[in-house]
Motif scaffolding. Sequence first.
Motif, PDB file in Angstrom:
ATOM      1  N   PHE A 189       0.866  -1.297  -0.031  1.00  0.00           N
ATOM      2  CA  PHE A 189       0.063  -0.106   0.046  1.00  0.00           C
ATOM      3  C   PHE A 189       0.969   1.291  -0.121  1.00  0.00           C
ATOM      4  O   PHE A 189       1.813   1.429   1.190  1.00  0.00           O
ATOM      5  CB  PHE A 189      -0.733  -0.063   1.309  1.00  0.00           C
ATOM      6  N   SER A 190       0.881   2.118  -1.019  1.00  0.00           N
ATOM      7  CA  SER A 190       1.632   3.048  -1.086  1.00  0.00           C
ATOM      8  C   SER A 190       1.126   4.182  -2.372  1.00  0.00           C
ATOM      9  O   SER A 190       0.888   3.647  -3.239  1.00  0.00           O
ATOM     10  CB  SER A 190       3.231   2.625  -1.515  1.00  0.00           C
ATOM     11  N   ASP A 191       1.279   5.540  -2.006  1.00  0.00           N
ATOM     12  CA  ASP A 191       0.787   6.439  -2.921  1.00  0.00           C
ATOM     13  C   ASP A 191       2.143   6.834  -3.834  1.00  0.00           C
ATOM     14  O   ASP A 191       2.095   7.763  -4.642  1.00  0.00           O
ATOM     15  CB  ASP A 191       0.216   7.549  -2.398  1.00  0.00           C
ATOM     16  N   GLU A 192       3.226   6.745  -3.344  1.00  0.00           N
ATOM     17  CA  GLU A 192       4.401   7.007  -3.849  1.00  0.00           C
ATOM     18  C   GLU A 192       5.550   5.805  -3.821  1.00  0.00           C
ATOM     19  O   GLU A 192       5.883   5.421  -2.863  1.00  0.00           O
ATOM     20  CB  GLU A 192       5.099   8.286  -3.119  1.00  0.00           C
ATOM     21  N   TRP A 193       5.791   5.332  -5.125  1.00  0.00           N
ATOM     22  CA  TRP A 193       6.473   3.999  -5.257  1.00  0.00           C
ATOM     23  C   TRP A 193       7.341   4.146  -6.471  1.00  0.00           C
ATOM     24  O   TRP A 193       7.101   4.736  -7.293  1.00  0.00           O
ATOM     25  CB  TRP A 193       5.861   2.797  -5.013  1.00  0.00           C
ATOM     26  N   ASN A 225       6.678 -11.910   1.480  1.00  0.00           N
ATOM     27  CA  ASN A 225       6.334 -12.435   0.343  1.00  0.00           C
ATOM     28  C   ASN A 225       6.899 -11.900  -0.990  1.00  0.00           C
ATOM     29  O   ASN A 225       7.562 -10.938  -0.851  1.00  0.00           O
ATOM     30  CB  ASN A 225       4.549 -12.183   0.403  1.00  0.00           C
ATOM     31  N   ASN A 226       6.485 -12.457  -1.957  1.00  0.00           N
ATOM     32  CA  ASN A 226       6.998 -12.130  -3.409  1.00  0.00           C
ATOM     33  C   ASN A 226       6.495 -10.834  -3.964  1.00  0.00           C
ATOM     34  O   ASN A 226       6.900 -10.582  -4.828  1.00  0.00           O
ATOM     35  CB  ASN A 226       6.843 -13.273  -4.028  1.00  0.00           C
ATOM     36  N   HIS A 227       5.770 -10.041  -3.026  1.00  0.00           N
ATOM     37  CA  HIS A 227       5.338  -8.656  -3.686  1.00  0.00           C
ATOM     38  C   HIS A 227       5.828  -7.418  -2.586  1.00  0.00           C
ATOM     39  O   HIS A 227       5.453  -6.285  -3.197  1.00  0.00           O
ATOM     40  CB  HIS A 227       3.810  -8.714  -4.127  1.00  0.00           C
ATOM     41  N   ILE A 228       6.051  -7.963  -1.569  1.00  0.00           N
ATOM     42  CA  ILE A 228       6.437  -6.900  -0.641  1.00  0.00           C
ATOM     43  C   ILE A 228       7.177  -5.702  -1.147  1.00  0.00           C
ATOM     44  O   ILE A 228       7.229  -4.477  -0.324  1.00  0.00           O
ATOM     45  CB  ILE A 228       6.522  -7.375   0.924  1.00  0.00           C
ATOM     46  N   VAL A 229       8.163  -5.942  -1.967  1.00  0.00           N
ATOM     47  CA  VAL A 229       9.070  -5.110  -2.403  1.00  0.00           C
ATOM     48  C   VAL A 229       8.689  -4.618  -3.867  1.00  0.00           C
ATOM     49  O   VAL A 229       9.794  -3.823  -4.356  1.00  0.00           O
ATOM     50  CB  VAL A 229      10.826  -5.594  -2.185  1.00  0.00           C
ATOM     51  N   ASP A 230       7.683  -4.609  -4.517  1.00  0.00           N
ATOM     52  CA  ASP A 230       7.405  -4.443  -5.725  1.00  0.00           C
ATOM     53  C   ASP A 230       7.608  -3.085  -6.017  1.00  0.00           C
ATOM     54  O   ASP A 230       7.936  -2.682  -7.089  1.00  0.00           O
ATOM     55  CB  ASP A 230       6.038  -4.972  -6.074  1.00  0.00           C
ATOM     56  N   GLY A 231       7.205  -2.082  -4.882  1.00  0.00           N
ATOM     57  CA  GLY A 231       7.262  -0.651  -5.095  1.00  0.00           C
ATOM     58  C   GLY A 231       8.493   0.020  -4.449  1.00  0.00           C
ATOM     59  O   GLY A 231       8.536   0.993  -4.497  1.00  0.00           O
ATOM     60  N   GLY A 232       9.641  -1.068  -4.440  1.00  0.00           N
ATOM     61  CA  GLY A 232      10.756  -0.502  -3.810  1.00  0.00           C
ATOM     62  C   GLY A 232      10.904  -0.445  -2.201  1.00  0.00           C
ATOM     63  O   GLY A 232       9.789  -0.575  -1.517  1.00  0.00           O
ATOM     64  N   HIS A 233      12.100  -0.213  -1.686  1.00  0.00           N
ATOM     65  CA  HIS A 233      12.272  -0.175  -0.279  1.00  0.00           C
ATOM     66  C   HIS A 233      11.385   1.020   0.470  1.00  0.00           C
ATOM     67  O   HIS A 233      10.960   0.627   1.472  1.00  0.00           O
ATOM     68  CB  HIS A 233      13.611   0.259   0.095  1.00  0.00           C
ATOM     69  N   ARG A 234      11.539   2.116  -0.356  1.00  0.00           N
ATOM     70  CA  ARG A 234      10.624   3.179   0.236  1.00  0.00           C
ATOM     71  C   ARG A 234       9.205   2.996   0.453  1.00  0.00           C
ATOM     72  O   ARG A 234       8.602   3.247   1.573  1.00  0.00           O
ATOM     73  CB  ARG A 234      10.822   4.523  -0.602  1.00  0.00           C
ATOM     74  N   ALA A 235       8.439   2.245  -0.528  1.00  0.00           N
ATOM     75  CA  ALA A 235       7.133   1.938  -0.374  1.00  0.00           C
ATOM     76  C   ALA A 235       6.753   0.921   0.734  1.00  0.00           C
ATOM     77  O   ALA A 235       5.898   0.895   1.327  1.00  0.00           O
ATOM     78  CB  ALA A 235       6.711   1.446  -1.640  1.00  0.00           C
ATOM     79  N   MET A 236       7.684  -0.162   0.833  1.00  0.00           N
ATOM     80  CA  MET A 236       7.767  -1.338   1.836  1.00  0.00           C
ATOM     81  C   MET A 236       7.606  -0.771   3.253  1.00  0.00           C
ATOM     82  O   MET A 236       6.805  -0.962   4.062  1.00  0.00           O
ATOM     83  CB  MET A 236       8.805  -2.070   1.608  1.00  0.00           C
ATOM     84  N   LEU A 237       8.833   0.335   3.250  1.00  0.00           N
ATOM     85  CA  LEU A 237       8.707   0.777   4.590  1.00  0.00           C
ATOM     86  C   LEU A 237       7.707   1.714   5.031  1.00  0.00           C
ATOM     87  O   LEU A 237       7.180   1.705   6.176  1.00  0.00           O
ATOM     88  CB  LEU A 237      10.239   1.462   4.841  1.00  0.00           C
ATOM     89  N   SER A 238       7.160   2.669   4.131  1.00  0.00           N
ATOM     90  CA  SER A 238       5.862   3.309   4.371  1.00  0.00           C
ATOM     91  C   SER A 238       4.910   2.712   4.837  1.00  0.00           C
ATOM     92  O   SER A 238       4.200   2.696   5.664  1.00  0.00           O
ATOM     93  CB  SER A 238       5.884   4.424   3.303  1.00  0.00           C
ATOM     94  N   ALA A 239       4.526   1.386   3.872  1.00  0.00           N
ATOM     95  CA  ALA A 239       3.331   0.610   4.252  1.00  0.00           C
ATOM     96  C   ALA A 239       3.402  -0.051   5.504  1.00  0.00           C
ATOM     97  O   ALA A 239       2.614  -0.103   6.246  1.00  0.00           O
ATOM     98  CB  ALA A 239       3.274  -0.384   3.155  1.00  0.00           C
ATOM     99  N   ARG A 240       4.644  -0.435   6.087  1.00  0.00           N
ATOM    100  CA  ARG A 240       4.782  -0.993   7.384  1.00  0.00           C
ATOM    101  C   ARG A 240       4.586   0.039   8.472  1.00  0.00           C
ATOM    102  O   ARG A 240       3.849  -0.318   9.177  1.00  0.00           O
ATOM    103  CB  ARG A 240       6.214  -1.477   7.298  1.00  0.00           C
ATOM    104  N   THR A 241       4.885   1.328   8.320  1.00  0.00           N
ATOM    105  CA  THR A 241       4.655   2.410   9.333  1.00  0.00           C
ATOM    106  C   THR A 241       3.251   2.385   9.187  1.00  0.00           C
ATOM    107  O   THR A 241       2.671   2.782  10.374  1.00  0.00           O
ATOM    108  CB  THR A 241       5.473   3.661   8.787  1.00  0.00           C
ATOM    109  N   MET A 242       2.496   2.653   8.157  1.00  0.00           N
ATOM    110  CA  MET A 242       1.317   2.930   8.128  1.00  0.00           C
ATOM    111  C   MET A 242       0.234   2.101   8.627  1.00  0.00           C
ATOM    112  O   MET A 242      -0.427   2.112   9.550  1.00  0.00           O
ATOM    113  CB  MET A 242       0.746   3.211   6.517  1.00  0.00           C
TER     114      MET A 242
END
Length: 397
Positions: free
Chosen positions: A43-47, A79-96
């Motif tokens: 889940f990310s608006d910037e990726w 899982n195999n999709h969690i870094v699809d949007g790059g590290h920044r998106a993965m970490l922001s999704a985790r925080t959210m």
Amino acid sequence: MAISLFAVGDVFIDRGDPQGAFRTSGEFLRTGDVVFGNCEGVFSDEWDRAPTSGPPVVAPNVNARRLAEAGFHVLSMANNHIVDGGHRAMLSARTMLNGLGIRTAGAGPTYREAHAPAIVERDGMRVAFLAYSSVFPRGYEARGLVPGLAAVRAHTHYVAPDPNYWDPAVQPQIRTETLPEDADALVRDVEAARRDADIVAVSVHWGDMFRAFVVGAHERRIARLAIDAGADLVLGHHQHMLRGVDFYRGRPIFYGLGHYVFDLPDLPRRMAEDGVDLPQVRPEDDVTLHRYRDTYELGPREGYPLLPFHPDGRLTGVAVVRVDRSGITAVGFCPAVINADNDPIQVAPDSEDGKRVLAYLQEACTSEKLPVRFVTPTPDAGLPVGSVQILPTGATV
């Protein structure tokens, strides 16, 4: 005091009206004391697309809120999709997700944090969840101070069945060897969580999504390794179809919980952007597939715009595990069928749909020689209405 742990497979919301997700199923999920699922996307608006990803599974931030409203307390991010949007998106999704009150496990800004458990406390009881992935594009794994997921990898070898014969094109044996450093890390993680929690659950993203029922040597080996290290429960997912259930040392292993609400819209367009033509799969194509022999196709299914999987993937449910401080007291499963709106509808075990789900799950167990049986829950089991109780063959209630 016993509590109920609910667990489902893959969840991800990618639709115009996220409030439509879990419209029916959320009411049931919210009755669980602790509810777990696998967040099968970002889940990310910037990726920025990861160079090694397939078509990215990314949805707007606003969609994540519905997971919290549906009742989830813990999500795996391994899982195999969690870094699809790059590290920044993965970490922001985790925080959210954390900000929405959902604990996460299996991915983080460093190797250490990716391997840290998510701990939930209920009635003074601490439940720890560890999460790992065996299936993912190269580069998604956390390394040192590099963000990523917690990995349990394996090398795959294709070996001639009889080394004494030259026999071109004979069907090979498939052997897997778990990477020792990943196996050692899993054991250390479980042992550490065991010291800090009353109950330890281990989640692993693994298996073959194109074949029905099959449980590979890697899955069996890792499940037992986790339990030997101190885990009370093993939860598998990724295959998009139910897999069998087993017990080892009295502790349950759900080899594959399929998906629950996993939106995958516009797949032909997304694949076409990667240069892959994905034709519509006709109903007759699905009907003629042999579950034990053929591979299943990924592609659009008429009437199911959000779920481009074989009809077997519409059979799902919720694993229910009752636990107290002494460990697991009862294990059950609540069958569900995914409708055209991609919402799982809980069905009674003795209904026509319920019998269909449970027959599939029983066949998944029988075909892989997993000795369990499904019975009507005893009154003192504490399992919810609409469930069956799962026992090792030969066990009494």
